[in-house]
Scaffold this motif. Structure first.
Motif, PDB file in Angstrom:
ATOM      1  N   THR A  52     -94.815  25.031-106.171  1.00 39.55           N
ATOM      2  CA  THR A  52     -94.416  24.098-107.220  1.00 39.55           C
ATOM      3  C   THR A  52     -94.145  24.827-108.530  1.00 39.55           C
ATOM      4  O   THR A  52     -93.263  24.428-109.297  1.00 39.55           O
ATOM      5  CB  THR A  52     -95.487  23.015-107.399  1.00 39.55           C
ATOM      6  N   THR A  93     -87.632  19.187-105.918  1.00 37.90           N
ATOM      7  CA  THR A  93     -88.672  18.766-104.986  1.00 37.90           C
ATOM      8  C   THR A  93     -88.119  18.080-103.746  1.00 37.90           C
ATOM      9  O   THR A  93     -87.310  17.152-103.844  1.00 37.90           O
ATOM     10  CB  THR A  93     -89.659  17.819-105.694  1.00 37.90           C
ATOM     11  N   SER A 132     -88.732  15.507-101.390  1.00 34.42           N
ATOM     12  CA  SER A 132     -89.651  14.382-101.498  1.00 34.42           C
ATOM     13  C   SER A 132     -89.464  13.310-100.441  1.00 34.42           C
ATOM     14  O   SER A 132     -90.351  12.498-100.234  1.00 34.42           O
ATOM     15  CB  SER A 132     -89.509  13.728-102.875  1.00 34.42           C
ATOM     16  N   SER A 182     -89.341   9.015-102.591  1.00 27.16           N
ATOM     17  CA  SER A 182     -90.179   9.355-103.741  1.00 27.16           C
ATOM     18  C   SER A 182     -91.144   8.232-104.094  1.00 27.16           C
ATOM     19  O   SER A 182     -92.234   8.491-104.625  1.00 27.16           O
ATOM     20  CB  SER A 182     -89.312   9.707-104.949  1.00 27.16           C
ATOM     21  N   TYR A 201     -95.962  14.336-111.348  1.00 24.81           N
ATOM     22  CA  TYR A 201     -94.533  14.196-111.630  1.00 24.81           C
ATOM     23  C   TYR A 201     -94.283  13.322-112.860  1.00 24.81           C
ATOM     24  O   TYR A 201     -93.271  13.499-113.547  1.00 24.81           O
ATOM     25  CB  TYR A 201     -93.809  13.670-110.399  1.00 24.81           C
ATOM     26  N   LEU A 230     -88.975  14.667-110.514  1.00 32.81           N
ATOM     27  CA  LEU A 230     -89.219  15.574-109.396  1.00 32.81           C
ATOM     28  C   LEU A 230     -88.339  16.818-109.449  1.00 32.81           C
ATOM     29  O   LEU A 230     -88.332  17.610-108.510  1.00 32.81           O
ATOM     30  CB  LEU A 230     -89.005  14.849-108.066  1.00 32.81           C
ATOM     31  N   GLU A 232     -94.497  19.819-100.862  1.00 31.20           N
ATOM     32  CA  GLU A 232     -95.479  19.939-101.940  1.00 31.20           C
ATOM     33  C   GLU A 232     -96.089  18.599-102.353  1.00 31.20           C
ATOM     34  O   GLU A 232     -97.305  18.526-102.545  1.00 31.20           O
ATOM     35  CB  GLU A 232     -94.842  20.642-103.140  1.00 31.20           C
ATOM     36  N   PRO A 233     -95.316  17.514-102.510  1.00 27.80           N
ATOM     37  CA  PRO A 233     -95.977  16.249-102.863  1.00 27.80           C
ATOM     38  C   PRO A 233     -96.997  15.806-101.816  1.00 27.80           C
ATOM     39  O   PRO A 233     -98.062  15.279-102.166  1.00 27.80           O
ATOM     40  CB  PRO A 233     -94.813  15.252-102.956  1.00 27.80           C
TER      41      PRO A 233
END
Length: 690
Positions: free
Chosen positions: A96, A103, A105, A108, A119, A139, A505-506
């Protein structure tokens, strides 16, 4: 880290290699046990100074200062317990803050909890405003902005981060970890542990079974695992693979495997390629691409031939992250992914990993130098590449080059529940959800092979998922009887192809917050991680903003899906996923036949009597019926509404508010008599009056 080969137990799992390390000291009280292939505790690696022996203690010890590691520590602090982070390197924030600013995602809106807050904080940094629960999420961001957000979180929660502290050994008491020793002589002791590394080093040192590689499709009943020779990120023009074109006896160009490609779906021990996510710019102060030591243009002969065959690019992505900068990633057949060079990385020693990281850096820097300077390339290619350079104000300690290798996949735990393609596709939905994933099932290429005399890439898979899906709590904790106080939110239990969707990553941040919450509950109750009350865990997670179901269900709402126990049918109904916007795993339709015979009833189990708003959901299409009768049975009788299913698809459409008795006295019946098209039955939602 791996055991020496003569100390491994190697098993085969559908072609993938399962490494079950024979770790000493298991079951012995407070005895130091060297992890597989790790230096002995108290013996620093060559060139790394020893520190005075010290023990640092916290309720939660997190290994790995990745985005996941930071969120685990922050959550534990917010729950009133102590936490610390041990990071084997010098970089904080993982990918990140390491260049992945565009990102991945999926959906989202499925990002909740601390991940969503992160975020929103990014947005607030750019907007110059205070962060609030209603702030929008951003993001897409520059690396230094993400680093500033993480620095704020660590400072606000007084979380110590111990850098350059490589795991050397673990200590145990029975089936519990009591501490991790680092190669500079320190011991970090705690009641609970989180392995937040991309490699799963603490998990391995703790003796938890894991796998590396690709399972055969047959292992978990999948369709896109194992070897996959497909069309994405593929050579679109014929390119000769031999050193001397047309002469197999001359050998293969660098990076091409001589092994015959196995049939699709075959398991093996290969992993998807790694690279660095670069932050590039066209600004006047950009840093020109450096020529790496040992640069050899022969390493890029294959790319040269591809260009000479007619390929014109692109050679890397230039996705904007703001500030005139990019998050530049792999694209096409020959790009920044160092295909086939990372197979040994997941279980390599520290020295071997350092060497492999350097090799990946040299390969990628050499690629950029080649594209910008080799006189055999068209002038347009050289000029377009040279117009880019490294951002001078990012990664200043490493000359603008990102310090974090993108380890897309390494070890994956083997636990009581393994996430698979079936979870990603919504064919099964676990009840012990601790967060949602929603990205495409995405594997980068794993090898280059020769097929019918030309070079091909193998391993790239990009298959979408129908919507956000739950990740099982059992997939982030070791199996029953394994380590009782360890959580693994990054190298979780998932098949290769399912991990390709989850590995964003999220999602790592989401699962890490859930892991820390479970760790707190386990400490409070004095129980192993495997015996945490999942209902209590989910209640706390929802209170902290985690989204555990999709579409999200608010407090007190009752949703009855077409596959729920509270559904009864008359006639013949057909399951389908052909039109998007459905709730759960699918919807059903009447096949536009059996009019008057086909009917489907949703019966909720309402926890209390009172006024409830009833909402119906369907998927819309021009072939749907415009006059679907819907009977709402409530305390005052039966009310019939008519809905037009040609529109309003994927939405909750109100049928009105009604009084209901507690329990299963009420219902919603979808009928088909007299309808002028396909009738869809998907889900009903009951919302209590405020």
């Amino acid at each position: 880290m791996p055991l020496p080969l003569d100390r491994r137990r190697l098993l085969r799992l559908g072609g993938a290699t399962l490494l079950a390390p024979a770790v000493t000291g298991l079951g012995q009280p407070a005895r130091a046990a060297a992890g597989p292939g790790l230096p002995s505790a108290g013996s620093p690696a060559a060139g790394r100074p020893a520190r005075a022996a010290a023990t640092v203690t916290a309720d939660l010890v997190v290994y790995g200062a990745t985005s996941a590691g930071i969120m685990a520590a922050v959550q534990m602090r917010r729950l009133g317990r102590t936490a610390l982070i041990v990071e084997p390197g010098g970089h904080v924030g993982g990918l990140t803050t390491g260049g992945l600013g565009y990102t991945d995602s999926g959906t989202s809106a499925a990002i909740g909890g601390l991940a969503g807050e992160f975020y929103r904080r990014v947005h607030a940094k750019y907007a110059g405003t205070a962060v609030t629960p209603t702030s929008p999420m951003r993001l897409v961001f520059e690396p230094h902005v993400a680093a500033a957000v993480f620095a704020d979180l660590l400072a606000e929660h007084a979380i110590p981060v111990h850098l350059d502290a490589r795991l050397a050994a673990v200590t145990r008491a029975g089936d519990r970890l009591t501490g991790l020793a680092t190669d500079d002589g320190r011991l970090f002791a705690g009641g609970m542990f989180v392995d937040a590394t991309y490699e799963g080093d603490l998990m391995a040192a703790a003796g938890v079974p894991f796998t590396v590689g690709r399972e055969a499709n047959s292992v978990y009943g999948e369709t896109i695992n194992g070897v996959q020779l497909r069309g994405a990120h593929q050579f679109t023009l014929p390119v000769d693979p031999y050193v001397t074109p047309g002469n197999p006896a001359s050998g293969l160009l660098p990076g091409i495997s001589a092994a015959p490609v196995a049939p699709n779906g075959t398991g093996d021990d290969r992993i998807q390629a790694y690279n660095f996510r670069m932050c590039l710019t066209r600004a006047a102060d950009r840093i020109p691409f450096p020529k790496p030591a040992g640069y050899d243009p022969a390493d890029y002969e294959l790319l040269l031939r591809y260009v000479q065959a007619g390929y014109t690019g692109p050679f890397f992505t230039t996705q904007s992250v703001g500030g005139g900068k990019t998050d530049s990633n792999n694209t096409g057949a020959f790009s920044t992914d160092f295909i086939g060079a990372g197979y040994a990385y997941p279980t390599a020693t520290w020295a071997q990993r350092d060497s492999m990281v350097a090799e990946h850096r040299a390969y990628q820097q050499g690629l950029l130098w080649f594209l910008a300077n080799d006189p055999r390339l068209p002038a347009s290619v050289r000029a377009d590449t040279a117009a880019w350079g490294l951002a001078a104000d990012e990664f200043t300690a490493t000359g603008g080059w990102p310090p974090q290798l993108y380890v897309r996949e390494a070890r994956r735990m083997l636990a009581d529940y393994v996430m698979t393609e079936r979870d990603c596709r919504g064919a099964v939905r676990v009840a012990d959800s601790v967060g949602l994933a929603s990205y495409t099932m995405d594997s980068h290429n794993c090898q280059r092979v020769v097929v019918n005399g030309v070079v091909k890439n193998e391993g790239d898979v990009q298959v979408g998922v129908p919507g956000p899906y739950p990740v099982s709590y059992r997939s982030i904790v070791p199996a029953q009887g394994q380590c009782a106080n360890l959580f693994v939110p990054v190298c979780l239990a998932a098949s290769h192809i399912a991990y390709g969707s989850i590995r964003m990553e999220p999602v790592f941040m989401i699962l890490a917050q859930s892991a820390a919450t479970a760790a707190k509950l386990a400490l409070d109750a004095g129980v192993p991680a495997q015996r945490v009350d999942v209902g209590a865990l989910q209640a706390r997670l929802r209170a902290d903003g985690q989204i555990l179901t999709w579409p999200p269900v608010a407090e007190g709402e009752i949703v009855v899906d077409n596959r729920a126990a509270g559904v009864t049918r008359g006639g013949a109904w057909v399951g389908s996923t052909a039109v998007g916007g459905y709730y759960g795993t699918d919807y059903e339709h009447d096949g536009n036949t059996g009019k008057g015979v086909n009917r489907l009833r949703f019966t909720p189990a309402l926890p209390a009597a009172g006024t409830w708003t009833v909402q119906l959901r369907w998927t819309a299409d021009p072939n749907r019926a415009s006059n679907v009768p819907v009977d709402v049975a409530h305390a005052g009788g039966v009310t019939t509404r008519t809905v037009d299913q040609r529109g309003s698809g994927g939405q909750w459409v109100s049928l009105g508010a009604y009084e209901f008795a507690a329990g299963s006295a009420g219902s919603v019946l979808i009928r088909t008599e007299g309808t002028d098209g396909y009738v869809v039955a998907d889900a009903v939602r009951f919302v209590p009056a405020a």
